[in-house]
Design an enzyme around this catalytic site. Structure first.
Site, short mmCIF file in Angstrom:
data_model
loop_
_atom_site.label_atom_id
_atom_site.label_comp_id
_atom_site.label_asym_id
_atom_site.label_seq_id
_atom_site.Cartn_x
_atom_site.Cartn_y
_atom_site.Cartn_z
N ASN A 72 -100.76 -8.73 -56.27
CA ASN A 72 -100.76 -10.11 -56.75
C ASN A 72 -99.41 -10.51 -57.33
O ASN A 72 -99.00 -11.68 -57.22
CB ASN A 72 -101.85 -10.30 -57.81
CG ASN A 72 -103.24 -10.06 -57.26
OD1 ASN A 72 -103.44 -9.94 -56.06
ND2 ASN A 72 -104.21 -9.99 -58.15
N ASN A 172 -99.62 -11.09 -49.76
CA ASN A 172 -100.71 -10.27 -50.29
C ASN A 172 -101.95 -11.11 -50.54
O ASN A 172 -101.86 -12.17 -51.19
CB ASN A 172 -100.27 -9.63 -51.62
CG ASN A 172 -101.39 -8.85 -52.28
OD1 ASN A 172 -101.74 -7.76 -51.85
ND2 ASN A 172 -101.99 -9.41 -53.33
N GLU A 173 -103.09 -10.69 -50.00
CA GLU A 173 -104.41 -11.28 -50.31
C GLU A 173 -104.37 -12.81 -50.37
O GLU A 173 -104.85 -13.42 -51.32
CB GLU A 173 -104.94 -10.70 -51.62
CG GLU A 173 -105.23 -9.21 -51.54
CD GLU A 173 -105.90 -8.63 -52.77
OE1 GLU A 173 -106.06 -9.36 -53.79
OE2 GLU A 173 -106.28 -7.45 -52.74
N TYR A 244 -112.21 -1.72 -52.78
CA TYR A 244 -112.42 -0.98 -54.03
C TYR A 244 -113.91 -0.76 -54.22
O TYR A 244 -114.74 -1.61 -53.88
CB TYR A 244 -111.85 -1.75 -55.22
CG TYR A 244 -110.35 -1.93 -55.18
CD1 TYR A 244 -109.50 -0.90 -55.55
CD2 TYR A 244 -109.78 -3.13 -54.76
CE1 TYR A 244 -108.12 -1.05 -55.51
CE2 TYR A 244 -108.40 -3.30 -54.72
CZ TYR A 244 -107.58 -2.25 -55.10
OH TYR A 244 -106.21 -2.41 -55.06
N GLU A 292 -104.61 -1.06 -49.78
CA GLU A 292 -105.20 -0.94 -51.12
C GLU A 292 -106.58 -0.34 -50.98
O GLU A 292 -107.43 -0.91 -50.31
CB GLU A 292 -105.28 -2.30 -51.84
CG GLU A 292 -103.95 -2.88 -52.27
CD GLU A 292 -104.09 -4.12 -53.15
OE1 GLU A 292 -105.09 -4.20 -53.90
OE2 GLU A 292 -103.22 -5.00 -53.07
N GLN A 351 -103.63 2.39 -57.72
CA GLN A 351 -102.17 2.43 -57.67
C GLN A 351 -101.71 3.83 -58.05
O GLN A 351 -102.53 4.75 -58.06
CB GLN A 351 -101.60 1.37 -58.58
CG GLN A 351 -101.89 -0.05 -58.07
CD GLN A 351 -101.25 -1.15 -58.90
OE1 GLN A 351 -100.36 -0.92 -59.70
NE2 GLN A 351 -101.74 -2.36 -58.72
#
Length: 499
Positions: A72, A172-173, A244, A292, A351
């Site tokens: 982010n 990103n995203e 996740y 991720e 991470q």
């Protein structure tokens, strides 16, 4: 005692082991960089201010590729702020995590850190609040040898050799409402295509990653990938996946089967990418950058006040402390990535330090291994050669979140003179007896066998007990007449090296 049988056929090759599968992720978020990687006052700090105790653990972890600087964070990042004399770098607000960014660590310093860890850089460009020209400028600064304004600026800043970054993330995203500058699939696809085309005009050998959906639970999932790839297919090499997992409401059985969801996620994205390729009559295959993935207790963090409007520098954010169960799931997710090595050719555990990370630090104090460190480091060390598709015969159980799941999961790798088998037992209460037919691999002896487990599945490594949970030798592993037998405790991850 549940029993399972696994057959390994050396001809059942999925793909080569991709070293980029063992990548990680460093974002300017919380204490990942500041007091994680970088702490000039720390007793182990080098001349650049990087903690060498952390460097040693990263090397032990075996991470190969590091995605940077977000996440982010990248969607509001001005890369120019992070190069040049440190005393002239501006302090900026990071809207993504409501904190202050000092820019004391930037591209040039970070690539020197990568040299310490023998890792490759995967660099993200800002397509949230910026676009084509800043991406081209960063590419020139990073990769052009000399003789242009920005390459000469890099040289003047103390980095004479180009960074030669090969892999680049296009934002990103971008479908997430939390993302600075989020946009529709059509808008992002057009911007990403134009940016990718321009970057490949500068260097046609770059490897470019288009943003997939932020996760498979997004309402945009599937249609986002299709739309984005219809714009970018001819220019990009990868589409990203992010996932996740966490235990919900005490449902440990579902949590331990999280890898089945990742498996379905990958198959769905591959099918979508191939659908677009078929429509375009293209022989090109788009691979997946699963850049991720991890266990992340998002619900608990969302309910906390650790991300707030106080504009602090390097606050403690997203510092999950991981259990044995979490480590078993992480090990199983990595096994699933290996099983998809034909199309998942790059991945990043998110991470690396302090922020949902396998490595933790204290300012001025020690660095230590979380439980999740161990399955990643052992798999990275043992996996080599080619990934072998296992044939698994095992009991199944029902889960509330993922349907039917096998009690035992396994994958293997093999090269000319060694092999490795990775296993999990998802049973909550019973050990499992597993036999593995390895005759095809030509293995003659067990070189090592370790298991990660504990009588308390929620045992953790903490500042007070940094080695509470560590892998232990599994003395039940025996190889005779081409059959490997091993007993797996309940809720366990195991690795067996064969010679």
């Amino acid at each position: 005692m549940p029993r399972a049988h696994v057959v390994l056929d050396k001809q059942a090759v999925i793909a080569p082991v991709r070293r980029r599968t063992f990548g990680s992720f460093v974002e300017h978020l919380g204490r990942c960089v500041y007091t994680g990687l970088y702490e000039p006052e720390h007793p182990t700090a080098n001349d650049d201010g990087f903690r060498m105790d952390v460097v040693a653990l990263v090397r032990e972890l075996g991470s190969t590729t590091i995605r940077y600087p977000g996440g982010n964070f990248v969607s509001g990042f001005r890369w120019e702020d992070s190069v040049g004399p440190r005393d002239k770098r501006p302090v900026r607000r990071d809207l993504a995590w409501h904190s202050l960014e000092s820019n004391q660590v930037g591209l040039d310093e970070f690539t020197r850190w990568l040299g310490l860890t023998d890792s490759e850089l995967m660099l993200a460009v800002n397509l949230g609040t910026r676009g084509i020209q800043p991406a081209l400028d960063l590419l020139e600064y990073a990769n052009h040898p000399s003789g242009t304004a920005l390459s000469d600026l890099r040289i003047a800043n103390g980095t004479p050799e180009p960074h030669n970054v090969r892999m680049w993330c296009l934002g990103n995203e971008m479908d997430g409402s939390w993302q600075t500058g989020f946009m529709t699939a059509d808008d992002y696809g057009k911007l990403a295509a134009r940016t990718a085309a321009a970057m490949k005009m500068a260097d046609k050998e770059l490897e470019l990653v288009a943003c997939g959906s932020s996760n498979s639970g997004m309402p945009t999932f599937g249609d986002w990938e299709r739309t984005v790839l219809e714009h970018t297919y001819d220019y990009v090499d990868y589409v990203s996946c992010h996932a996740y997992y966490q235990e919900h409401d005490g449902d440990l059985g579902s949590f331990l089967a999280s890898a089945t969801d990742m498996d379905y996620f990958i198959d769905t994205v591959v099918a979508t990418a191939d659908h677009v390729g078929y429509k375009k009559r293209s022989n090109k295959k788009i691979n997946i950058s699963f850049d991720e993935w991890n266990v992340w207790y998002q619900k608990e963090h969302a309910e906390s006040d650790e991300v707030n409007d106080e504009w602090r520098h390097a606050p403690r954010q997203l510092e999950d402390v991981y259990s044995v169960a979490d480590a078993v799931v992480v090990g199983n997710l990595l096994m699933t990535l290996l099983k998809h090595s034909d199309r998942v050719t790059s991945a990043s555990l998110a991470q690396l330090v302090n922020v949902i990370a396998p490595i933790m630090t204290e300012p001025g104090g020690p660095a230590w291994r979380q439980t999740t460190f161990h399955p990643f480091s052992i798999t990275s060390r043992l996996a080599s050669g080619e990934v072998i598709r296992p044939l698994i015969q095992a009991p199944v159980y029902d889960t509330a979140r993922h349907g039917e799941a096998s009690v035992i999961d396994a994958v293997a790798t093999a090269d000319e003179d060694r092999a490795a088998v990775f296993l999990v037992n998802r049973d909550l209460h019973e050990p499992a007896q597993v036999t593995i037919d390895v005759r095809s691999l030509g293995s003659t002896h067990v070189t090592e066998a370790v298991t990660l487990t504990d009588a308390d599945v929620y045992a953790k490594n903490t500042f007070a007990e940094q080695n509470r949970v560590t892998p232990a030798p599994n003395t039940t592993a025996q190889l005779a007449d081409g059959v490997l037998s091993i007993e797996l405790p309940p809720v366990s991850w195991a690795a067996v090296g064969l010679g």
